[in-house]
Design a protein around this motif. Structure first.
Motif, PDB file in Angstrom:
ATOM      1  N   VAL A   1     -11.061  42.533  -7.306  1.00  0.00           N
ATOM      2  CA  VAL A   1     -11.959  42.891  -6.204  1.00  0.00           C
ATOM      3  C   VAL A   1     -12.434  41.620  -5.513  1.00  0.00           C
ATOM      4  CG1 VAL A   1     -14.181  43.951  -5.647  1.00  0.00           C
ATOM      5  CG2 VAL A   1     -12.745  44.965  -7.400  1.00  0.00           C
ATOM      6  N   ASN A   2     -12.531  41.694  -4.209  1.00  0.00           N
ATOM      7  CA  ASN A   2     -13.037  40.596  -3.400  1.00  0.00           C
ATOM      8  C   ASN A   2     -14.088  41.193  -2.458  1.00  0.00           C
ATOM      9  OD1 ASN A   2     -13.227  38.033  -2.337  1.00  0.00           O
ATOM     10  ND2 ASN A   2     -11.516  38.314  -0.940  1.00  0.00           N
ATOM     11  N   THR A   3     -15.342  40.723  -2.537  1.00  0.00           N
ATOM     12  CA  THR A   3     -16.403  41.328  -1.734  1.00  0.00           C
ATOM     13  C   THR A   3     -17.448  40.297  -1.332  1.00  0.00           C
ATOM     14  OG1 THR A   3     -17.977  43.181  -1.642  1.00  0.00           O
ATOM     15  CG2 THR A   3     -17.798  42.020  -3.735  1.00  0.00           C
ATOM     16  N   PRO A   4     -18.062  40.481  -0.176  1.00  0.00           N
ATOM     17  CA  PRO A   4     -19.130  39.562   0.234  1.00  0.00           C
ATOM     18  C   PRO A   4     -20.444  39.875  -0.487  1.00  0.00           C
ATOM     19  CG  PRO A   4     -18.759  41.184   1.943  1.00  0.00           C
ATOM     20  CD  PRO A   4     -17.715  41.429   0.882  1.00  0.00           C
ATOM     21  N   VAL A   5     -21.250  38.842  -0.657  1.00  0.00           N
ATOM     22  CA  VAL A   5     -22.626  38.999  -1.111  1.00  0.00           C
ATOM     23  C   VAL A   5     -23.445  39.070   0.167  1.00  0.00           C
ATOM     24  CG1 VAL A   5     -24.518  37.968  -2.414  1.00  0.00           C
ATOM     25  CG2 VAL A   5     -22.164  37.683  -3.207  1.00  0.00           C
ATOM     26  N   ASN A   6     -24.008  40.234   0.442  1.00  0.00           N
ATOM     27  CA  ASN A   6     -24.639  40.464   1.743  1.00  0.00           C
ATOM     28  C   ASN A   6     -26.023  39.875   1.875  1.00  0.00           C
ATOM     29  OD1 ASN A   6     -22.436  41.870   2.861  1.00  0.00           O
ATOM     30  ND2 ASN A   6     -22.998  43.666   1.688  1.00  0.00           N
TER      31      ASN A   6
END
Length: 131
Positions: A54-59
């Motif tokens: 998984v690759n996701t931004p830290v908002n």
């Protein structure tokens, strides 16, 4: 429990500290089962977390006051160590107008594996409903 621990880091990090963190960053799931880490990359004001699956931004920071920080991410972080290796990429789609091959079917309706094509389709439909 390991999935929840995988979302927690054993140290307090401000949003700015993610700029200089050394990868992989250990999570609370690390221990006797091995090092369960995430890779954190930061570019300017953007921070991204990658697990290999998984690759996701830290908002944003939901809460950040030492010694606890809670950050919002858009996806569940799945660890390769917990969930296995990344599935292979999907097969490429054929170009428009390209001939489509189908499995060999005998005149009796049985495929090369000996099952009928209608029961094979029924099995796939049942499998899809189970998911």
């Amino acid at each position: 429990i390991a999935l929840l621990q995988y979302h927690a880091l054993p140290s307090y990090y401000t949003f700015g500290q993610f700029q200089t963190v050394s990868n992989p960053v250990r999570t609370m799931a690390s221990g006797n089962g091995g090092p369960f880490g995430v890779n954190v990359t930061a570019f300017g004001n953007s921070v991204n977390v990658s697990t290999g699956l998984v690759n996701t931004p830290v908002n944003s920071a939901v809460y950040s006051q030492s010694p606890v920080a809670v950050y919002q991410v858009d996806k569940v972080l799945l660890s390769e160590e917990i969930f296995g290796v990344k599935p292979p990429a999907a097969a490429p789609t054929p170009e428009p107008g390209a001939p489509v091959s189908s499995p060999a079917v005998s005149p009796s309706g049985a495929s090369a594996t000996g099952s009928s094509t209608s029961s094979a389709c029924g099995s796939m439909a049942a499998l899809a409903k189970g998911l």
